[in-house]
Design an enzyme around this catalytic site. Structure first.
Site, PDB file in Angstrom:
ATOM      1  N   GLU A 155      42.213  12.103  19.879  1.00 18.47           N
ATOM      2  CA  GLU A 155      41.125  12.207  18.906  1.00 18.47           C
ATOM      3  C   GLU A 155      41.696  12.363  17.498  1.00 18.47           C
ATOM      4  O   GLU A 155      41.294  13.258  16.752  1.00 18.47           O
ATOM      5  CB  GLU A 155      40.214  13.398  19.234  1.00 18.47           C
ATOM      6  CG  GLU A 155      39.400  13.198  20.489  1.00 18.47           C
ATOM      7  CD  GLU A 155      38.279  14.239  20.633  1.00 18.47           C
ATOM      8  OE1 GLU A 155      38.428  15.353  20.109  1.00 18.47           O
ATOM      9  OE2 GLU A 155      37.267  13.920  21.265  1.00 18.47           O
TER      10      GLU A 155
ATOM     11  N   GLU B  70      36.459  10.695  27.664  1.00 24.57           N
ATOM     12  CA  GLU B  70      36.073  12.060  28.020  1.00 24.57           C
ATOM     13  C   GLU B  70      34.557  12.101  28.119  1.00 24.57           C
ATOM     14  O   GLU B  70      33.859  12.153  27.100  1.00 24.57           O
ATOM     15  CB  GLU B  70      36.541  13.063  26.962  1.00 24.57           C
ATOM     16  CG  GLU B  70      38.042  13.228  26.925  1.00 24.57           C
ATOM     17  CD  GLU B  70      38.491  14.225  25.860  1.00 24.57           C
ATOM     18  OE1 GLU B  70      37.702  15.130  25.499  1.00 24.57           O
ATOM     19  OE2 GLU B  70      39.622  14.073  25.373  1.00 24.57           O
TER      20      GLU B  70
HETATM   21  C1  GLA Z   1      37.851  16.962  22.821  1.00 24.03           C
HETATM   22  C2  GLA Z   1      39.331  16.976  23.170  1.00 24.03           C
HETATM   23  C3  GLA Z   1      39.601  17.585  24.520  1.00 24.03           C
HETATM   24  C4  GLA Z   1      38.794  18.847  24.716  1.00 24.03           C
HETATM   25  C5  GLA Z   1      37.316  18.530  24.538  1.00 24.03           C
HETATM   26  C6  GLA Z   1      36.421  19.717  24.724  1.00 24.03           C
HETATM   27  O1  GLA Z   1      37.245  15.883  23.327  1.00 24.03           O
HETATM   28  O2  GLA Z   1      39.874  15.684  23.123  1.00 24.03           O
HETATM   29  O3  GLA Z   1      40.965  17.868  24.615  1.00 24.03           O
HETATM   30  O4  GLA Z   1      39.197  19.797  23.782  1.00 24.03           O
HETATM   31  O5  GLA Z   1      37.111  18.090  23.239  1.00 24.03           O
HETATM   32  O6  GLA Z   1      36.612  20.321  25.939  1.00 24.03           O
END
Ligand code: GLA
Length: 562
Positions: free
Chosen positions: A154, A230
């Site tokens: 991210e 995700e």
């Molecule tokens: C983001 C991050 C993950 C995690 C999620 C929340 O998407 O990429 O590593 O921290 O948030 O659980």
């Protein structure tokens, strides 16, 4: 037979056939290795064909150039292959993941993290040189199961340094990664324009409204496969916050819609596990919020490996896309409930685990070379002088404040706490670290006292410092119910099974079983018990140790069943 996994227009192809990636996140570092096989079977039985894991750099390089447990990743990938699962690896170097410092080592204090600062890249390259060959040799093209590797995490939520992302991709390729590389970001323009790399697959992360998210992705990347890297089917908790859950039917509805759009998916988390020891991270938006030790995440497979309602709903959906899955394995055995008497104790200050030094200013944990734990800072307020406010400037994260040997206050980070005292006085601050921020601009924070301790405007100097790493002391005396002590008990086990530790009436601290630190407890919740995986126990005598900082409860530990 040489196998391959490639991107072909809007689809993925596995050995020439159209392939939908049905993946679930499970972090090898949050599950006891002896339980991997069971959990991987659970993922598979839910209908998944792939497992995804991050790699936490800070676990593997505790001190600069000192590597440990690197073989765990390869062993985990092999266990997944054994189960018949493909694998996605997300090696960071930054991972977020509610993990201390987002996976960055605590000792990265002299560089600009997550940028192409040459000093930072030298550290990253050294780590990748140790790690990535074990991923490369397990790629599907070389007889293994790894089908995709992520670049950073991210990154669009953090920065715009394209040279940094390009450098990471080039390093991965230089170490032999030939399966598709990808990035993952929030489904919005600012994320996708900051975090993606031309030529690499872009994926998106979200919990709901898949149509909107994929619409945005398509606008940025027409003609490419859709992948939710995700899918947040649950969430995590902060200490003193609410316990967050995601309605199973609502999560199932989103999953159904993701798959109906032809997209691939990675359930975050399929099985969350536990952030053992002091590995849980923290968030800081307005204020600092430490994350709990349990990483149950309200995931379909619970912290102890049990199937939840979400598991069965997801299984019904996933099996329509992947019918050939194994039976759901038996739930692991649990210990019968019991109470363990705490029969010995020793004060933290007398336990022999502290490392003493002196300094003109109160040094940070990092300056002391301490990753986590507690630091006692002692000095004297000169006098005679009238009462003024004693304040800690830059407290990370919590301090017991003693004046002339007496506990007078507990200061918290971001709380603007102060205590009016006259001089002369002997003061001691016992500072606890609660986890480094793992997301956003406050990454790379220090612990301890950042700027100093002031009486009125005056900084206090000339400190006696004792650093306490989180280690179990060697000797215990007869039990004395005094906080800021270690307590010890023994219990017999006929046959190891899973259990949970509960400490009703106790305040805040840490628990170890047979020398392994389970994590933190705090009466403020929402977490009220700590998971003890069966493989930590042995038939016969077992030891439990509690470090209590605030308030001693009844002198026993409860072991409860699921
Ligand atoms: C983001 C991050 C993950 C995690 C999620 C929340 O998407 O990429 O590593 O921290 O948030 O659980």
């Amino acid at each position: 037979m040489s196998r391959n996994f490639v991107i072909d227009g809007e689809s993925f192809r596995l050995d020439g056939q159209d392939f939908r990636v049905l993946s679930g996140a499970m972090h090898y570092f949050r599950v006891h290795p002896s339980q991997w096989a069971h959990r991987l079977r659970m993922l598979h039985a839910m209908g998944l064909n792939t497992v995804e894991t991050y790699v936490p750099w800070n676990l593997h390089e505790p001190r600069p150039g000192e590597f440990r447990d690197l073989e765990l990743l390869g062993a985990f990938l092999d266990a997944a292959a054994e189960e018949g699962l493909l694998a996605i690896v997300r090696p960071g170097p930054y991972i977020c993941a509610e993990w201390d410092n987002g996976g960055l080592p605590w000792w990265l204090t002299d560089v600009r993290v997550r940028t192409s600062d040459p000093g930072y890249l030298r550290y990253v390259d050294r780590f990748f040189a140790e790690l990535i060959p074990s991923v490369a040799e397990r790629q599907i093209t070389r007889g293994g199961n790894v089908i995709m590797v992520q670049v950073e995490n991210e990154y669009g939520s953090y920065g715009t340094d394209q040279a940094y992302l390009r450098h990471l991709a080039d390093e991965l390729i230089a170490h032999g990664i030939e399966v598709p590389l990808f990035t993952s970001d929030g489904p919005g323009d600012w994320w996708l324009t900051g975090g993606t790399v031309p030529g690499l697959l872009a994926t998106v992360n979200f919990g709901s409204e898949p149509e909107r998210a994929f619409e945005t992705l398509k606008r940025h990347r027409p003609g490419e496969p859709l992948f939710c890297m995700e899918f947040w089917c649950g969430w995590f908790d902060h200490w003193a916050g609410e316990h967050i859950t995601r309605e199973p039917a609502d999560a199932a509805d989103s999953l159904e819609r993701i798959l109906a759009m032809g997209a691939s998916v990675n359930l975050y988390m399929a099985h969350g596990g536990t952030s053992f020891g002091s590995w849980s991270g923290a968030n800081r938006h307005e204020a600092y919020h430490a994350t709990i030790s349990s990483y149950d995440y309200d995931a379909p497979i619970a912290e102890n490996g049990a199937p939840t309602e979400k598991f069965w709903l997801f299984r019904d959906i996933l099996r329509r896309y992947n019918p050939d899955v194994p039976e759901v394995p038996q739930a692991p055995a649990a210990l019968p409930p019991s109470a363990v008497a705490l029969t010995g104790s020793v004060r933290l200050a007398d336990a022999g685990t502290g490392i003493r030094s002196t300094a003109p200013f109160p040094p940070t944990f990092e300056e002391l070379g301490l990753e986590h734990g507690l630091v006692s800072y002692r000095t004297r307020v000169p006098g005679p002088r009238k009462p003024y406010k004693l304040v800690v400037d830059g407290l990370h994260d919590r301090a017991h404040v003693f004046v002339d040997g007496e506990l007078r206050a507990v200061f918290s980070r971001d709380a603007d706490d102060a205590l009016e005292i006259p001089g002369p006085a002997e003061i001691e601050l016992l500072v606890e670290s609660m986890g480094r921020t793992n997301f956003g601009p406050h990454l790379g924070e220090r612990k301890g006292i950042l700027r100093g301790v002031r009486h009125h405007q005056q900084f206090l100097h000339d400190w006696e410092v004792t650093a306490y790493p989180l280690t179990v002391p060697a000797g215990f005396g007869e039990v004395v119910a005094e906080p800021r002590s270690f307590f010890r008990g023994e219990f017999d086990v006929a046959e190891p099974g899973d259990t949970f530790v509960e400490l009703p009436g106790w305040g805040k601290g840490y628990v170890w079983v047979n020398g392994f630190c389970l994590g933190r407890y705090w009466e403020r919740g929402p977490q009220q018990r700590l998971y003890v995986p069966a493989p930590l126990l042995r038939a016969g005598a077992n030891e439990i140790v509690v470090l209590e900082l605030d308030q001693v409860g009844p002198l026993e530990v409860r072991l409860t069943a699921a």
